[in-house]
Design an enzyme around this catalytic site. Structure first.
Site, PDB file in Angstrom:
ATOM      1  N   LYS A 186      37.506   3.368 -31.821  1.00  0.00           N
ATOM      2  CA  LYS A 186      36.050   3.390 -31.716  1.00  0.00           C
ATOM      3  C   LYS A 186      35.541   1.992 -32.058  1.00  0.00           C
ATOM      4  O   LYS A 186      35.386   1.650 -33.227  1.00  0.00           O
ATOM      5  CB  LYS A 186      35.479   4.412 -32.708  1.00  0.00           C
ATOM      6  N   GLU A 260      39.038  -2.197 -44.852  1.00  0.00           N
ATOM      7  CA  GLU A 260      38.770  -3.634 -44.977  1.00  0.00           C
ATOM      8  C   GLU A 260      37.261  -3.787 -44.908  1.00  0.00           C
ATOM      9  O   GLU A 260      36.659  -3.590 -43.845  1.00  0.00           O
ATOM     10  CB  GLU A 260      39.501  -4.422 -43.890  1.00  0.00           C
ATOM     11  N   CYS A 294      34.063 -11.999 -42.515  1.00  0.00           N
ATOM     12  CA  CYS A 294      34.101 -11.347 -43.839  1.00  0.00           C
ATOM     13  C   CYS A 294      34.672 -12.271 -44.894  1.00  0.00           C
ATOM     14  O   CYS A 294      34.451 -12.078 -46.077  1.00  0.00           O
ATOM     15  CB  CYS A 294      34.942 -10.090 -43.761  1.00  0.00           C
ATOM     16  N   GLU A 393      25.915  -9.618 -49.590  1.00  0.00           N
ATOM     17  CA  GLU A 393      26.514 -10.161 -48.366  1.00  0.00           C
ATOM     18  C   GLU A 393      25.424 -10.343 -47.319  1.00  0.00           C
ATOM     19  O   GLU A 393      24.745  -9.395 -46.951  1.00  0.00           O
ATOM     20  CB  GLU A 393      27.585  -9.200 -47.834  1.00  0.00           C
TER      21      GLU A 393
HETATM   22  N1  LIG Z   1      37.396  -6.957 -44.864  1.00  0.00           N
HETATM   23  C1  LIG Z   1      37.559  -7.317 -43.609  1.00  0.00           C
HETATM   24  O1  LIG Z   1      38.661  -7.672 -43.159  1.00  0.00           O
HETATM   25  C2  LIG Z   1      36.358  -7.312 -42.682  1.00  0.00           C
HETATM   26  C3  LIG Z   1      36.505  -7.854 -41.401  1.00  0.00           C
HETATM   27  C4  LIG Z   1      35.386  -7.893 -40.558  1.00  0.00           C
HETATM   28  C5  LIG Z   1      34.150  -7.370 -40.960  1.00  0.00           C
HETATM   29  N2  LIG Z   1      34.053  -6.816 -42.187  1.00  0.00           N
HETATM   30  C6  LIG Z   1      32.762  -6.293 -42.642  1.00  0.00           C
HETATM   31  O2  LIG Z   1      32.119  -5.572 -41.577  1.00  0.00           O
HETATM   32  C7  LIG Z   1      30.698  -5.659 -41.740  1.00  0.00           C
HETATM   33  C8  LIG Z   1      30.050  -6.069 -40.446  1.00  0.00           C
HETATM   34  O3  LIG Z   1      30.479  -5.176 -39.432  1.00  0.00           O
HETATM   35  P1  LIG Z   1      29.550  -3.959 -38.927  1.00  0.00           P
HETATM   36  O4  LIG Z   1      28.112  -4.305 -39.113  1.00  0.00           O
HETATM   37  O5  LIG Z   1      30.029  -3.558 -37.587  1.00  0.00           O
HETATM   38  O6  LIG Z   1      29.935  -2.809 -39.979  1.00  0.00           O
HETATM   39  P2  LIG Z   1      29.483  -1.268 -39.920  1.00  0.00           P
HETATM   40  O7  LIG Z   1      30.082  -0.642 -41.096  1.00  0.00           O
HETATM   41  O8  LIG Z   1      28.024  -1.158 -39.680  1.00  0.00           O
HETATM   42  O9  LIG Z   1      30.209  -0.697 -38.581  1.00  0.00           O
HETATM   43  C9  LIG Z   1      31.586  -0.819 -38.429  1.00  0.00           C
HETATM   44  C10 LIG Z   1      32.067   0.281 -37.475  1.00  0.00           C
HETATM   45  O10 LIG Z   1      31.884   1.536 -38.114  1.00  0.00           O
HETATM   46  C11 LIG Z   1      31.181   2.435 -37.247  1.00  0.00           C
HETATM   47  N3  LIG Z   1      30.429   3.372 -38.089  1.00  0.00           N
HETATM   48  C12 LIG Z   1      29.186   3.220 -38.589  1.00  0.00           C
HETATM   49  N4  LIG Z   1      28.851   4.283 -39.350  1.00  0.00           N
HETATM   50  C13 LIG Z   1      29.928   5.131 -39.324  1.00  0.00           C
HETATM   51  C14 LIG Z   1      30.223   6.402 -39.898  1.00  0.00           C
HETATM   52  N5  LIG Z   1      29.337   7.030 -40.674  1.00  0.00           N
HETATM   53  N6  LIG Z   1      31.434   6.977 -39.654  1.00  0.00           N
HETATM   54  C15 LIG Z   1      32.346   6.340 -38.876  1.00  0.00           C
HETATM   55  N7  LIG Z   1      32.132   5.140 -38.296  1.00  0.00           N
HETATM   56  C16 LIG Z   1      30.932   4.546 -38.522  1.00  0.00           C
HETATM   57  C17 LIG Z   1      30.335   1.526 -36.401  1.00  0.00           C
HETATM   58  O11 LIG Z   1      29.934   2.177 -35.219  1.00  0.00           O
HETATM   59  C18 LIG Z   1      31.291   0.359 -36.158  1.00  0.00           C
HETATM   60  O12 LIG Z   1      32.183   0.668 -35.105  1.00  0.00           O
HETATM   61  C19 LIG Z   1      30.478  -6.697 -42.833  1.00  0.00           C
HETATM   62  O13 LIG Z   1      30.215  -6.059 -44.058  1.00  0.00           O
HETATM   63  C20 LIG Z   1      31.818  -7.424 -42.943  1.00  0.00           C
HETATM   64  O14 LIG Z   1      32.068  -7.962 -44.223  1.00  0.00           O
HETATM   65  C21 LIG Z   1      35.119  -6.790 -43.081  1.00  0.00           C
HETATM   66  N1  LIG Z   2      41.802  -9.141 -40.896  1.00  0.00           N
HETATM   67  C1  LIG Z   2      41.808 -10.491 -40.742  1.00  0.00           C
HETATM   68  C2  LIG Z   2      40.648 -11.232 -40.760  1.00  0.00           C
HETATM   69  C3  LIG Z   2      39.378 -10.658 -41.012  1.00  0.00           C
HETATM   70  C4  LIG Z   2      38.224 -11.367 -40.795  1.00  0.00           C
HETATM   71  C5  LIG Z   2      36.958 -10.835 -41.085  1.00  0.00           C
HETATM   72  O1  LIG Z   2      35.867 -11.124 -40.554  1.00  0.00           O
HETATM   73  C6  LIG Z   2      43.100 -11.188 -40.553  1.00  0.00           C
HETATM   74  O2  LIG Z   2      43.123 -12.439 -40.483  1.00  0.00           O
HETATM   75  O3  LIG Z   2      44.109 -10.455 -40.467  1.00  0.00           O
END
Ligand SMILES: NC(=O)c1ccc[n+]([C@@H]2O[C@H](COP(=O)([O-])OP(=O)(O)OC[C@H]3O[C@@H](n4cnc5c(N)ncnc54)[C@H](O)[C@@H]3O)[C@@H](O)[C@H]2O)c1
Ligand SMILES: N/C(=C\C=C\C=O)C(=O)O
Length: 489
Positions: A186, A260, A294, A393
């Site tokens: 998804k 993550e 992130c 964030e």
């Molecule tokens: N730790 C990491 O490796 C990492 C990597 C990339 C992004 N992020 C984090 O992601 C965030 C930005 O991404 P975003 O805005 O898409 O995040 P989000 O949580 O809004 O959405 C992420 C995904 O989850 C889905 N989703 C939303 N609500 C849901 C629910 N109740 N049940 C199941 N799925 C649901 C969304 O449709 C989307 O596909 C930031 O906080 C960033 O730090 C973390």
């Molecule tokens: N998960 C990884 C990076 C995540 C980036 C976040 O925005 C990776 O390098 O494996």
């Protein structure tokens, strides 16, 4: 289920369909939603809006495929199939990079150099790694031999965010397939296009129908996946608050979870650091991908003796960054991913002003670009450790810079957060590097560098930045189940 076996995605009409049991198809409801280009605000095409019915179909196809050709495929053949996915991604690099830039607003050179190359590498890495791992065995005198075998977890839901769409979806898909699972993906509703091509590439590489399924939709669609009784595990990347919601939804069916999540990562610069290297890398760790990574070091702590010099040089270097058309090779900062996210980041700039912050550079949307969601790279000084812009964030091209006097003082501030994803530390003193890095509460600490990755290493956050680690053997620990077998001698 009627449907087409080849993508409906063309340059002309970029419409994203679901992909279930080897076929593209629309929702039974025929419902769709618009996909907007964040750099031009134009409509890129329609996206099928999946619901419970589509999730049920996809999960059923994945469950059946577990016991089919895929479940019986020898390791070497599975490895070759996974490698082939990476090969085809590279063959279709231009197409994928263009779609990724259209979806996200990131510069095209970045899509090519980072997103698509890393997506291919995710498959190439795990195609090799899966053939080299063993398990463990113990001889109990002449009583028994104990040995462990790995088997797939089963049907796995892969739910991903919009900032590195193909990079992150493949970071989960490659090891999930390497361990023999089947999946329902998804992708983010904001960036549906490369996932829609990825499933076709999997088919072209020889992945049997039903192994890789894709359902587009919003959070509710993801929620249908996380509560589905026939889904064995969820690998989620996204906001911390979403992770908490997913944990609750998955609880009744006791799903295995890999999270993550969000971060507010420190970038700690000591006075003995090589300032040329620091500035060069800090530009990337602050503003690359519009700051929508992130791992970005959005809290910059600078030891007082070099604070003024750092701020002046950092501002001067930031002035050289071009903001604008993602398809222009000289662009460094493209468009933020959506109107909603653009407004969220602009709101934080208002908060920074209310909190008494000083904009050394930036602090507003980009003038002269009448369309699109563009914000100038922004450096804020003068904020206290309790300000929202230092604690929350923002996930945009916005960083705060704060001076410090001692290691104890900076470590106290660095660790004063619910997050614990990553950190950067700059010093030429090796004793200080080992001493300070071991006290930072984060899953990943980079010393004199940033975002330098070896896919064998544990990747993930602690506290509210994640649960579990992925990478190398850690991916297999999540994407497989171990059975210990005891043979009496
Ligand atoms: N730790 C990491 O490796 C990492 C990597 C990339 C992004 N992020 C984090 O992601 C965030 C930005 O991404 P975003 O805005 O898409 O995040 P989000 O949580 O809004 O959405 C992420 C995904 O989850 C889905 N989703 C939303 N609500 C849901 C629910 N109740 N049940 C199941 N799925 C649901 C969304 O449709 C989307 O596909 C930031 O906080 C960033 O730090 C973390
Ligand atoms: N998960 C990884 C990076 C995540 C980036 C976040 O925005 C990776 O390098 O494996």
């Amino acid at each position: 289920m009627e449907g087409k076996e080849m993508s409906t995605l063309t340059k002309a009409s970029i419409d994203c369909a679901h992909f279930i049991d080897g076929k593209y198809l629309q929702s039974a409801s025929r419902e769709t939603f618009a996909n907007i280009n964040p750099a031009t605000e134009e409509n890129l095409g329609s996206v099928a809006l999946g619901g419970q019915e589509e999730i049920n179909q996809a999960v059923q196809a994945a469950r059946l495929a577990l016991k089919g050709e895929w479940g019986k495929m020898p390791l070497k053949e599975r490895s070759q199939t996974i490698r082939k996915i990476g090969d085809i991604i590279l063959e279709r690099k231009e197409e994928l990079a263009t779609l990724e830039t259209l979806d996200t607003g990131k510069p095209l050179w970045l899509s090519k150099k980072v997103d698509i190359d890393r997506a291919a590498n995710n498959f190439h890495f795990f195609a090799d790694y899966m053939t080299s791992i063993g398990t463990e065995a113990f001889q109990q005198d002449d009583v028994a031999i104990h040995y462990a075998i790995r088997r797939p977890v089963g049907v796995i839901g892969l739910i991903n965010p919009w900032n590195l769409p193909l990079f992150l979806m493949t970071w989960k898909l490659a090891p999930a397939l390497a361990a023999g699972n089947t999946v329902v993906m998804k992708p983010s509703e904001v960036t549906p296009m490369t996932a829609t091509i990825l499933v076709e590439i999997c088919k072209q590489a020889g992945v049997p129908d039903g192994v890789v399924n894709l359902v587009h939709g919003m959070g509710e669609t993801g929620a249908a996946l996380t509560s589905h009784p026939d889904v064995d595990a969820i690998a989620f990347t996204g906001e911390t608050i979403t992770g908490s919601t997913i944990m609750q939804a998955a609880a009744p069916t006791l799903k295995k979870l890999s999270f993550e999540l969000g971060g507010k990562n420190p970038n700690i610069i000591f006075a003995d650091a090589d300032l040329d290297e620091v500035i060069e890398t800090t530009i990337r760790s602050s503003f690359i991908n519009q700051g929508e990574v992130c791992l970005c070091g959005s809290r910059i702590y600078v030891e007082r003796p070099i604070y003024d010099e750092f701020v002046n040089r950092f501002v001067e270097k930031t002035k050289t960054l071009k903001v604008g058309d993602p398809f222009d090779d000289s662009t460094f900062v493209g468009a933020l991913v959506s109107k909603e996210h653009y407004e969220k980041v602009l709101n934080y700039l208002d908060i920074a002003q209310q909190e008494g912050g000083r904009f050394e550079i930036g602090g507003s949307k980009t003038e002269g670009l009448d369309k699109g969601y563009f914000i100038n790279p922004t450096i804020i000084t003068g904020l206290g450790k309790d300000s929202r812009c230092v604690r929350e964030e923002i996930f945009g091209p916005v960083v705060t810079v704060i001076p410090f006097n001692t290691e104890e003082e900076v470590l106290a501030q660095v660790n004063d957060t619910h997050y614990g994803l990553s950190a950067s530390l700059w010093t030429t003193n090796i004793k200080r590097a080992t001493r300070v890095s071991a006290q930072i509460e984060a899953g990943i600490v980079w010393v004199n560098t940033w975002f330098l990755r070896d896919l064998r290493t544990p990747f993930g956050g602690m506290k509210h930045s994640g649960i579990g680690r992925e990478g190398g053997i850690h991916s297999f620990d999540f994407y497989s189940e171990l059975t210990n077998i005891t043979l009496k001698m």
